[in-house]
Design a protein around this motif. Sequence first.
Motif, PDB file in Angstrom:
ATOM      1  N   GLU A   1     -45.999   7.537 -12.298  1.00  0.00           N
ATOM      2  CA  GLU A   1     -45.476   8.011 -13.597  1.00  0.00           C
ATOM      3  C   GLU A   1     -44.989   6.837 -14.448  1.00  0.00           C
ATOM      4  N   VAL A   2     -44.397   5.851 -13.788  1.00  0.00           N
ATOM      5  CA  VAL A   2     -43.946   4.654 -14.520  1.00  0.00           C
ATOM      6  C   VAL A   2     -45.150   3.985 -15.181  1.00  0.00           C
ATOM      7  N   LEU A   3     -46.235   3.907 -14.420  1.00  0.00           N
ATOM      8  CA  LEU A   3     -47.457   3.283 -14.936  1.00  0.00           C
ATOM      9  C   LEU A   3     -48.010   4.081 -16.123  1.00  0.00           C
ATOM     10  N   ARG A   4     -48.045   5.398 -15.951  1.00  0.00           N
ATOM     11  CA  ARG A   4     -48.664   6.277 -16.954  1.00  0.00           C
ATOM     12  C   ARG A   4     -47.805   6.411 -18.212  1.00  0.00           C
ATOM     13  N   ARG A   5     -46.497   6.549 -18.034  1.00  0.00           N
ATOM     14  CA  ARG A   5     -45.631   6.876 -19.172  1.00  0.00           C
ATOM     15  C   ARG A   5     -44.971   5.666 -19.818  1.00  0.00           C
ATOM     16  N   VAL A   6     -44.891   4.555 -19.090  1.00  0.00           N
ATOM     17  CA  VAL A   6     -44.182   3.402 -19.644  1.00  0.00           C
ATOM     18  C   VAL A   6     -45.107   2.173 -19.760  1.00  0.00           C
ATOM     19  N   VAL A   7     -45.622   1.735 -18.619  1.00  0.00           N
ATOM     20  CA  VAL A   7     -46.358   0.466 -18.617  1.00  0.00           C
ATOM     21  C   VAL A   7     -47.643   0.550 -19.435  1.00  0.00           C
ATOM     22  N   PHE A   8     -48.449   1.567 -19.164  1.00  0.00           N
ATOM     23  CA  PHE A   8     -49.743   1.640 -19.854  1.00  0.00           C
ATOM     24  C   PHE A   8     -49.598   1.778 -21.377  1.00  0.00           C
ATOM     25  N   PRO A   9     -48.733   2.674 -21.875  1.00  0.00           N
ATOM     26  CA  PRO A   9     -48.589   2.741 -23.347  1.00  0.00           C
ATOM     27  C   PRO A   9     -48.109   1.434 -23.968  1.00  0.00           C
ATOM     28  N   LEU A  10     -47.233   0.729 -23.259  1.00  0.00           N
ATOM     29  CA  LEU A  10     -46.728  -0.526 -23.818  1.00  0.00           C
ATOM     30  C   LEU A  10     -47.780  -1.635 -23.758  1.00  0.00           C
ATOM     31  N   ALA A  11     -48.589  -1.608 -22.690  1.00  0.00           N
ATOM     32  CA  ALA A  11     -49.566  -2.695 -22.490  1.00  0.00           C
ATOM     33  C   ALA A  11     -50.891  -2.417 -23.193  1.00  0.00           C
ATOM     34  N   ARG A  12     -51.058  -1.217 -23.739  1.00  0.00           N
ATOM     35  CA  ARG A  12     -52.367  -0.822 -24.262  1.00  0.00           C
ATOM     36  C   ARG A  12     -52.960  -1.816 -25.275  1.00  0.00           C
ATOM     37  N   PRO A  13     -52.191  -2.308 -26.259  1.00  0.00           N
ATOM     38  CA  PRO A  13     -52.793  -3.264 -27.196  1.00  0.00           C
ATOM     39  C   PRO A  13     -53.311  -4.530 -26.506  1.00  0.00           C
TER      40      PRO A  13
ATOM     41  N   LEU B   1     -55.728  -2.289 -32.879  1.00  0.00           N
ATOM     42  CA  LEU B   1     -55.068  -2.675 -31.635  1.00  0.00           C
ATOM     43  C   LEU B   1     -54.888  -4.185 -31.553  1.00  0.00           C
ATOM     44  N   ALA B   2     -55.930  -4.912 -31.963  1.00  0.00           N
ATOM     45  CA  ALA B   2     -55.868  -6.378 -31.892  1.00  0.00           C
ATOM     46  C   ALA B   2     -54.780  -6.912 -32.809  1.00  0.00           C
ATOM     47  N   ILE B   3     -54.658  -6.304 -33.992  1.00  0.00           N
ATOM     48  CA  ILE B   3     -53.635  -6.749 -34.944  1.00  0.00           C
ATOM     49  C   ILE B   3     -52.247  -6.444 -34.385  1.00  0.00           C
ATOM     50  N   THR B   4     -52.078  -5.246 -33.767  1.00  0.00           N
ATOM     51  CA  THR B   4     -50.797  -4.873 -33.173  1.00  0.00           C
ATOM     52  C   THR B   4     -50.407  -5.864 -32.084  1.00  0.00           C
ATOM     53  N   ALA B   5     -51.377  -6.204 -31.230  1.00  0.00           N
ATOM     54  CA  ALA B   5     -51.085  -7.117 -30.124  1.00  0.00           C
ATOM     55  C   ALA B   5     -50.734  -8.500 -30.641  1.00  0.00           C
ATOM     56  N   ALA B   6     -51.417  -8.924 -31.699  1.00  0.00           N
ATOM     57  CA  ALA B   6     -51.136 -10.256 -32.252  1.00  0.00           C
ATOM     58  C   ALA B   6     -49.721 -10.287 -32.814  1.00  0.00           C
TER      59      ALA B   6
ATOM     60  N   VAL C   1     -50.586 -11.953 -18.613  1.00  0.00           N
ATOM     61  CA  VAL C   1     -49.391 -12.407 -17.879  1.00  0.00           C
ATOM     62  C   VAL C   1     -48.156 -12.426 -18.789  1.00  0.00           C
ATOM     63  N   GLY C   2     -48.368 -12.646 -20.080  1.00  0.00           N
ATOM     64  CA  GLY C   2     -47.251 -12.691 -21.023  1.00  0.00           C
ATOM     65  C   GLY C   2     -46.608 -11.332 -21.267  1.00  0.00           C
ATOM     66  N   PHE C   3     -47.326 -10.273 -20.905  1.00  0.00           N
ATOM     67  CA  PHE C   3     -46.777  -8.926 -21.124  1.00  0.00           C
ATOM     68  C   PHE C   3     -45.567  -8.671 -20.231  1.00  0.00           C
ATOM     69  N   TRP C   4     -45.655  -9.192 -18.990  1.00  0.00           N
ATOM     70  CA  TRP C   4     -44.611  -8.880 -18.007  1.00  0.00           C
ATOM     71  C   TRP C   4     -43.400  -9.769 -18.230  1.00  0.00           C
ATOM     72  N   ASN C   5     -42.257  -9.181 -18.389  1.00  0.00           N
ATOM     73  CA  ASN C   5     -41.032  -9.945 -18.614  1.00  0.00           C
ATOM     74  C   ASN C   5     -39.835  -9.096 -18.151  1.00  0.00           C
ATOM     75  N   PRO C   6     -38.643  -9.666 -18.133  1.00  0.00           N
ATOM     76  CA  PRO C   6     -37.487  -8.903 -17.640  1.00  0.00           C
ATOM     77  C   PRO C   6     -37.249  -7.604 -18.400  1.00  0.00           C
ATOM     78  N   HIS C   7     -37.589  -7.569 -19.687  1.00  0.00           N
ATOM     79  CA  HIS C   7     -37.384  -6.351 -20.474  1.00  0.00           C
ATOM     80  C   HIS C   7     -38.284  -5.222 -19.952  1.00  0.00           C
ATOM     81  N   VAL C   8     -39.552  -5.553 -19.705  1.00  0.00           N
ATOM     82  CA  VAL C   8     -40.479  -4.540 -19.177  1.00  0.00           C
ATOM     83  C   VAL C   8     -40.025  -4.108 -17.783  1.00  0.00           C
ATOM     84  N   ALA C   9     -39.578  -5.084 -16.967  1.00  0.00           N
ATOM     85  CA  ALA C   9     -39.096  -4.752 -15.617  1.00  0.00           C
ATOM     86  C   ALA C   9     -37.901  -3.802 -15.696  1.00  0.00           C
TER      87      ALA C   9
END
Lengths: 254, 265
Positions: free
Chosen positions: B180-192, B260-265, B157-165
Amino acid sequence: MTPPAQPFLSVEALDKRFGAERVLDGVGFTLERESVLAILGRSGGGKTTLLKILAGLVPADSGRFLLDGRDLSTVPPERRQVVYLYQEPLLFPHLSVRENLVFGLRLRRLDEAAMRARIEPLVDRLGLADHLEKMPAQLSGGQRQRVAFGRALAIQPPLLLLDEPFGSLDATTRAEMQTLFREVARQVAITAIFVTHDVKEALIVGDRFGHLAGARLKLFADRAAFIGDPVSGAASEIAFWNSLASKTPSPPRA
Amino acid sequence: MSPELGNTAPVSWPRRAGAAALIVLCWLPVAYLALLSLARDWAFPALLPTALTLATWQRALAGNDGLITSFATSVGIALLVATLATTAAGVASRIFAYHRHRGWWVLAMHAPFALSPVILGTCLLYFFIRLGLVGSAAGVIAAQFIFGYAYAVIVLVGFWNPHVAALEDLARTLGAGKREVLRRVVFPLARPLLAVAFFQTFLLSWFDYGLAAVIGAGKVPVLTLRVTEYMGSGNVHLAAVCALLLVVPPLAFLLLNRRLAITAA
């Protein structure tokens, strides 16, 4: 007798409310191709809402928006070809400068050679040649805004919407970007709506002028009318600088 | 290079000793289990076994005790729970994050953790009996999904914010459809964060005992149940093999996802 030429952009009676607050009240205007409409207004005056409605990101309560004779009022944003440039230089943080620039072109499935041909002139004009492989976090605010501007221009949008795009930059970079925008706008002949709360910026970038206040848009016949109308604040600003200049002693001549 | 990044000052010996102690503490139980699984005679008060053998491992890997089946069952259930929970939470977390009652939704997601899995399992038992899910892998997966889903929502839930929107909106004005938004923007950003959610929900399922015991009713032979079964019957060597098998997938995941875990942290 030939009928009068249809305006390139036509906005008709746009209304928008957020709860009890009326943000836009019957906003309407037309704009010719390859001209820049500068809309002046205070923060929170509905400028962003107007642009987001035109971009398809916020629905209007009523009204129409025609571009080149086509009604785009219900067309989703991805099919409008209307690019919205944010106040913050918003880049995709996971993509390099090059990939940010070609983002819209990849969506249009252009091949690599065509993409290169499209962005190379922009890269030169915007002074980004040395930054193509950098990530957004490695760029300054001005550089980021140049990339955002280039990315928007790369897809050659029929209409560009700029929402105080230089508002977060320092004074020097802001002045540079205003001049750059003006030059590039002329070179690539873009049609744009540029909203700002800075009267000087409006005068630098605009061909036509409007003032949005109290949910209503007032359009001016020409630059002189804009400067002469007290609502623009241009006359009082000019008077301020003139009075300051008259009180400041001239530097001694060598 | 910044002074912080270029800091190559030697690490002091207390820090080295502390790090070494931490590593030993982490690996000591694993080493002990490995020794126990290989021990033939290890009677009190001997510090180490007097003889080692591969017989217990050979017996376990022969499959006669059902350990391989249990391992496969546990892996299958945990992968399914992690996949379902992360996917569902990815969608739901976006809805909750932009909802005007975001706080209440997030609070509601903490509800499953107010009860222990055994108590929650007991509460769910009646409904699961009515649904015919008790004693089945589907029942265990459904029960564990409740925990996994809630946990993954809290993570995502913390991933979603006005910047991502704003990035999503920007991509759309540049011509990207929702997919395409999901594939090219959201998924790469949310992957960690998705990797963290997947890994953690996998672990929730993998180490679960209470729900597997209550909802599985002894008919879903996951590894955690096997360990206690062998311990109860006094077969500590087979229990050690089973416990080691229990450690292997999380360790593999941990090594795979470390970056990935370190990146997300």
